[in-house]
Design a protein around this motif. Structure first.
Motif, mmCIF file in Angstrom:
data_model
loop_
_atom_site.group_PDB
_atom_site.id
_atom_site.type_symbol
_atom_site.label_atom_id
_atom_site.label_comp_id
_atom_site.label_asym_id
_atom_site.label_seq_id
_atom_site.Cartn_x
_atom_site.Cartn_y
_atom_site.Cartn_z
ATOM 1 N N GLY A 102 38.669 11.101 10.709
ATOM 2 C CA GLY A 102 37.453 10.213 11.437
ATOM 3 C C GLY A 102 36.331 10.449 11.302
ATOM 4 N N LYS A 103 35.606 9.601 11.428
ATOM 5 C CA LYS A 103 34.030 10.452 12.700
ATOM 6 C C LYS A 103 34.247 10.524 14.006
ATOM 7 C CE LYS A 103 31.760 6.981 9.010
ATOM 8 N NZ LYS A 103 31.205 5.876 8.758
ATOM 9 N N ALA A 145 34.980 7.901 16.831
ATOM 10 C CA ALA A 145 36.331 6.685 16.203
ATOM 11 C C ALA A 145 37.175 6.325 16.498
ATOM 12 C CB ALA A 145 36.609 7.470 14.587
ATOM 13 N N HIS A 164 42.055 -0.565 12.224
ATOM 14 C CA HIS A 164 41.332 0.119 13.401
ATOM 15 C C HIS A 164 39.902 -0.828 13.174
ATOM 16 C CE1 HIS A 164 38.293 2.717 14.554
ATOM 17 N NE2 HIS A 164 37.191 2.953 13.961
ATOM 18 N N LYS A 203 40.111 8.783 17.504
ATOM 19 C CA LYS A 203 40.686 9.501 16.873
ATOM 20 C C LYS A 203 41.533 10.289 18.276
ATOM 21 C CE LYS A 203 37.789 12.862 14.898
ATOM 22 N NZ LYS A 203 37.215 11.881 15.572
ATOM 23 N N GLY A 259 32.261 1.902 11.868
ATOM 24 C CA GLY A 259 34.142 2.060 12.425
ATOM 25 C C GLY A 259 33.673 3.366 13.389
ATOM 26 N N ARG A 290 42.466 8.162 7.135
ATOM 27 C CA ARG A 290 41.234 8.349 7.637
ATOM 28 C C ARG A 290 40.979 6.654 8.107
ATOM 29 N NH1 ARG A 290 36.733 10.399 4.042
ATOM 30 N NH2 ARG A 290 38.272 12.313 2.717
ATOM 31 N N MET A 291 40.491 6.918 9.659
ATOM 32 C CA MET A 291 40.349 5.674 10.482
ATOM 33 C C MET A 291 39.449 4.393 9.802
ATOM 34 S SD MET A 291 40.695 7.374 14.226
ATOM 35 C CE MET A 291 41.186 6.055 15.009
ATOM 36 N N ASP A 292 38.186 5.275 9.269
ATOM 37 C CA ASP A 292 37.378 4.729 8.866
ATOM 38 C C ASP A 292 37.482 2.871 7.615
ATOM 39 O OD1 ASP A 292 36.661 6.859 8.491
ATOM 40 O OD2 ASP A 292 35.194 6.281 7.370
ATOM 41 N N ARG A 344 37.891 15.964 12.836
ATOM 42 C CA ARG A 344 36.387 15.032 11.820
ATOM 43 C C ARG A 344 36.168 15.205 10.705
ATOM 44 N NH1 ARG A 344 32.185 16.761 16.130
ATOM 45 N NH2 ARG A 344 32.867 15.316 18.001
#
Length: 843
Positions: A364-365, A368, A523, A370, A556, A516-518, A502
């Motif tokens: 994730g960014k 975000a 999420h 994580k 996100g 991927r979270m976004d 990340r």
């Protein structure tokens, strides 16, 4: 032991091992795994030290001066340890003592007593039996109190007691290995034999230690059942300490029985208020008229063996859980989506292990969420499984927090604690009489071997923030886990690994799952849930439109949502309802751009904000709420407020001040096992943003002072300015003050001046930081801090100082040591009286 001794620094030693007798120091040296090269003592430290290691702990050992025993001598030694070894967190006093046998505790010579509080009698771990009185019926009433052993040590003792319930103690094996040294055997360190251990009936009240009472029958031996073995037993309870030698069983029991005391000795009472020691005593006599030295050496070795086992099971670095503890729990009703996510379900599916090799990588960014998700998964782990975890911490104070060496050490500790039998399969890594350097390669090999030895045990391993270590180390670590993944796929082990990081750097893996979270709907639903719960700005179509735009503009990034919600709520509360949509439109969508916007919203207070972030970035340890507030009041040029008036300044006022001054970028967090909240940034990504010097100067030229050297110079001045205004009661500076009065005054002083403790402890820290970055500024010799330190030194000289202020005079000496002026030499001569005074008994 073989090989060239290692030479470390004073800061590398976290265990202090104090002995009173030469035989105790000999026993301590005999159980070391490694001996280190000696270091030079700093100015004013007259202790003689030995250096070594036990397990993964670096240990400094010292002994009281020959023939100078008791609490005052111990206090003097402890004072010098505090001055020279500021990193010590695990202090031990290990040696011999007199046992208190009873029907409840069948204590024998050679057994070990460990100082822990007695909850049933409300008795502390160490009782100063010289501080008390005898009432009419001869009962002893304690009137003095001492500090308790360090919490880390008491926790380690609890763990070892639990282990000893399930498996035999390692003390006999440690003693046996030490006695492979034939010289020790010749000098009497082997077990003298049960025939030398005789307990007699109570002594007559008139009995002198050198003769029998003519009016009484000779004392008869007490009939005690024979033990199955002669191995030392371990007892836990209060230990009595004082300058008086107890050599009469009636006096012994009169003091001990009401409080549940198990042992008497003569040094601990002088140490506890200076170093919160765990006291470990091998029983060499029964505090009666028949004291002898037959068991002294063996009992000293028994105590040393216990201390070694305790350290061998204690993790090397306590900071390993700091990052995890600093992560706040997930917002209610969030993260639940993960349980139904197809990727997560596939990871948990045993039938699909051959496909993904047990690896799940969450990406994730920045900001975000994580780490929050990882903490949630960790807490929701499958019952009945062994769970291991490590959260990298790039801002950690130790290298182990941000390196794979720290990861392997931590994971191994957790694994071997859960499965002690695995140690048997690792014995071949440690060869007799050799020292293994636990470098990265060995740690990897030991970890892999330990995992292989688990067979089909269900293991879950969570590793967060891979991007906070070096890329090369992480690539090597991923390769190690890939090899273990092949064994999982083959059904030889049952290991599941979950990473979080990340998107950069990208590291390819041959098999595994990626989440991927976004790109996960759950999420986004979490962020919507948060917005609906926290953004209370009325009802209606406009409100729903604003909430929808906050979500879509977030990209996100959960942290962006949190910050924007705060901004909009503040505007709504100020009555700017119609401006909310325009305000949201003006807010940047990137996290770093949002940080910049938040900082520039109130340009009038940038000086305050600068000091605020300097305190969070460069303090030697996280500041408490009160420390932070009063440090801010001591800023350069400010009309300093240093005295806490609770009626005028409430905790609510202080909390609002911190939020306002930090522009909402600093939060208060209550770490586990602490009593007061500490300040920290709302997210780790702020560290990188604020340390980007070029970017920060573009925001405001004044941020050029954010460099490390300038920041340390600023914080050193803050400490100095605060201490200039500390008012010490005149009675405290008198030559002879009663102990209880001094302690009471010092406690009140600490309450009134909340930043005084940090300012005195850490002045040297910031002065060193200043010097290392060539921002040295001479510390004025004639200013008030020097006078304050000198006055506190007078208290210190009498030996009555509390641990919270014990470094006042040390900081002064170190800060001025390089400037050889007549004034400093005069101060040093004054401070030189410390040793002589501390060796004088204070009435």
């Amino acid at each position: 032991m073989s090989g060239r001794p290692r030479r470390l620094t004073h800061a590398a030693y976290r265990v202090a091992w104090i002995c009173a007798l030469p035989c105790e120091l000999t026993a301590a040296m005999a159980v070391l795994d490694e001996i280190h090269e000696n270091l030079e003592n700093p100015l004013g430290d007259h202790n003689v030290y030995s250096y070594g290691a036990i397990s993964r702990h670096n240990v400094v050992l010292t002994c009281l001066p020959a023939g100078v025993y008791g609490t005052t001598s111990a206090a003097a030694v402890g004072v010098r340890i505090c001055s020279t070894f500021e990193s010590v967190t695990l202090p031990l006093m290990v040696g011999i003592g007199g046992g208190v046998p009873s029907s409840l505790h069948d204590i024998r010579l050679g057994d070990v007593v460990v100082s822990v509080p007695n909850s049933s009698s409300a008795c502390p771990a160490v009782v100063p039996h010289d501080y008390g009185k005898y009432i009419a019926n001869g009962e002893f009433v304690q009137t003095g109190t001492l500090n308790k052993p360090a919490q880390q040590l008491l926790a380690a003792v609890s763990k070892l007691r639990s282990i000893h319930t399930l498996q035999p103690s390692q003390i006999p094996a440690i003693i046996s290995r030490a006695l492979q040294n034939e010289k020790l055997r010749q000098d009497g360190y082997a077990y003298p034999g049960g025939h030398e251990d005789c307990l007699f009936e109570d002594d007559c009240e008139q009995t002198d230690e050198s003769q029998e009472c003519n009016d009484c029958e000779p004392r008869k031996p007490v009939d005690r059942s024979k033990r199955p073995s002669n191995d030392p037993a371990v007892f836990y309870g209060p230990i009595a300490s004082g300058n008086s030698v107890i050599k009469n069983s009636r006096i012994r029991d009169g003091i001990a029985r009401p409080l549940g005391i198990l042992c008497f000795e003569m040094e601990a009472a002088g140490l506890m208020d200076i170093l919160p020691c765990l006291i470990v005593r091998g029983i060499s006599d029964y505090c009666d008229a028949r004291k002898s030295k037959q068991f002294q050496s063996y009992s000293a070795l028994s105590a040393a063996a216990y201390a070694k086992e305790l350290l061998s099971r204690k993790p090397q670095f306590e900071e390993e859980g700091n990052r995890l503890m600093a992560i706040k729990p997930a917002h209610p009703e969030t993260c639940i989506w993960l349980h139904s996510h197809p990727t997560y379900q596939s990871w948990l599916n045993d039938d699909k292990l051959c496909e993904h090799h047990g690896l799940l990588w969450i990406k994730g960014k920045p900001g975000a969420g994580k780490s929050t998700l990882m903490k949630y998964i960790l807490e929701q782990s499958r019952p009945g499984s062994t769970v291991l975890s490590f959260f990298f911490n790039a801002r950690g104070k130790t290298e182990l927090e941000k390196s794979t060496s720290g990861l392997y050490r931590s994971l191994l500790r957790q694994l071997l604690t859960s499965h002690p039998h695995l140690t048997d399969s690792l014995d071949w890594f440690v060869q007799p009489n050799t020292i293994q350097r636990w470098n990265l390669d060995i740690l990897q090999n030991v970890f892999v071997s330990a995992i292989k030895a688990t067979d089909k045990t269900s293991l879950f391993c969570f590793v967060d923030a891979l991007d906070e270590s070096t890329e090369d180390e992480i690539r090597d670590m991923v390769e190690v886990f890939e090899e273990l993944g092949k064994l999982t796929a083959a059904g030889e082990i049952m290991l599941r690994v979950c990473y979080a990081s990340r998107y950069y750097p990208h590291i390819s893996v041959k098999a595994g799952l990626e989440l991927r979270m976004d790109e996960s709907q759950g999420h986004w639903l979490d962020m919507k849930c948060y917005i609906d719960a926290e953004l209370q700005i009325g009802i209606g179509p406009q409100t729903e439109e604003i909430k929808s735009k906050v979500l879509s503009k977030s990209k996100g990034i959960f942290l962006w949502v949190v910050l924007v919600v705060r901004i909009l709520k503040k505007e709504y509360d100020s009555g700017r309802v119609v401006e909310l949509a325009n305000s949201l439109k003006r807010l940047p969508s990137g996290l770093n751009d949002l940080f910049r916007d938040i900082i520039l919203r109130d340009e009038q207070n940038l000086d305050d904000f600068l000091l605020c972030i300097q305190l969070v970035l460069y303090a030697s340890s996280p500041l408490t709420t009160l420390e932070f507030y009063f440090a801010m009041q001591s800023r350069v040029g400010a009309n300093t407020v240093i005295l806490w008036d609770r009626a005028a300044i409430t905790m609510e006022d202080i909390t609002h001040y911190i939020t306002s001054t930090s522009k909402g970028l600093v939060e208060l967090f209550l770490f586990p096992f602490t009593l007061e909240p500490h300040v920290q940034f709302i997210h780790d990504s702020l560290h990188g943003f604020l340390l980007d010097q070029e970017n920060m100067v573009r925001i405001w030229p004044g941020f050029k002072a954010l460099t490390e050297g300038v920041s340390h110079e600023t914080l050193k001045t803050v400490c100095s300015q605060y201490l200039e205004r500390v008012k010490i009661p005149d009675v405290v500076a008198q030559e002879m003050v009663h102990r209880d009065l001094v302690c009471e005054l010092l406690n009140k002083l600490a309450e009134k001046y909340p930043f005084a403790n940090y300012a005195t402890r850490c002045f040297q820290w910031h002065d060193d930081g200043t010097s290392q970055h060539e921002h040295t500024q001479a510390f004025p010799l004639n200013n008030k801090p020097v006078q304050i330190w000198t006055r506190f030194h007078r208290i210190y000289r009498e030996g009555f100082i509390q641990s919270a202020i014990r470094n006042f005079h040390n900081s002064l000496l170190i800060a001025l040591a390089s400037q050889r002026t007549e004034e400093i030499q005069a101060l040093e001569e004054d401070f030189g009286t410390v040793d002589a005074t501390l060796n004088t008994t204070i009435q």
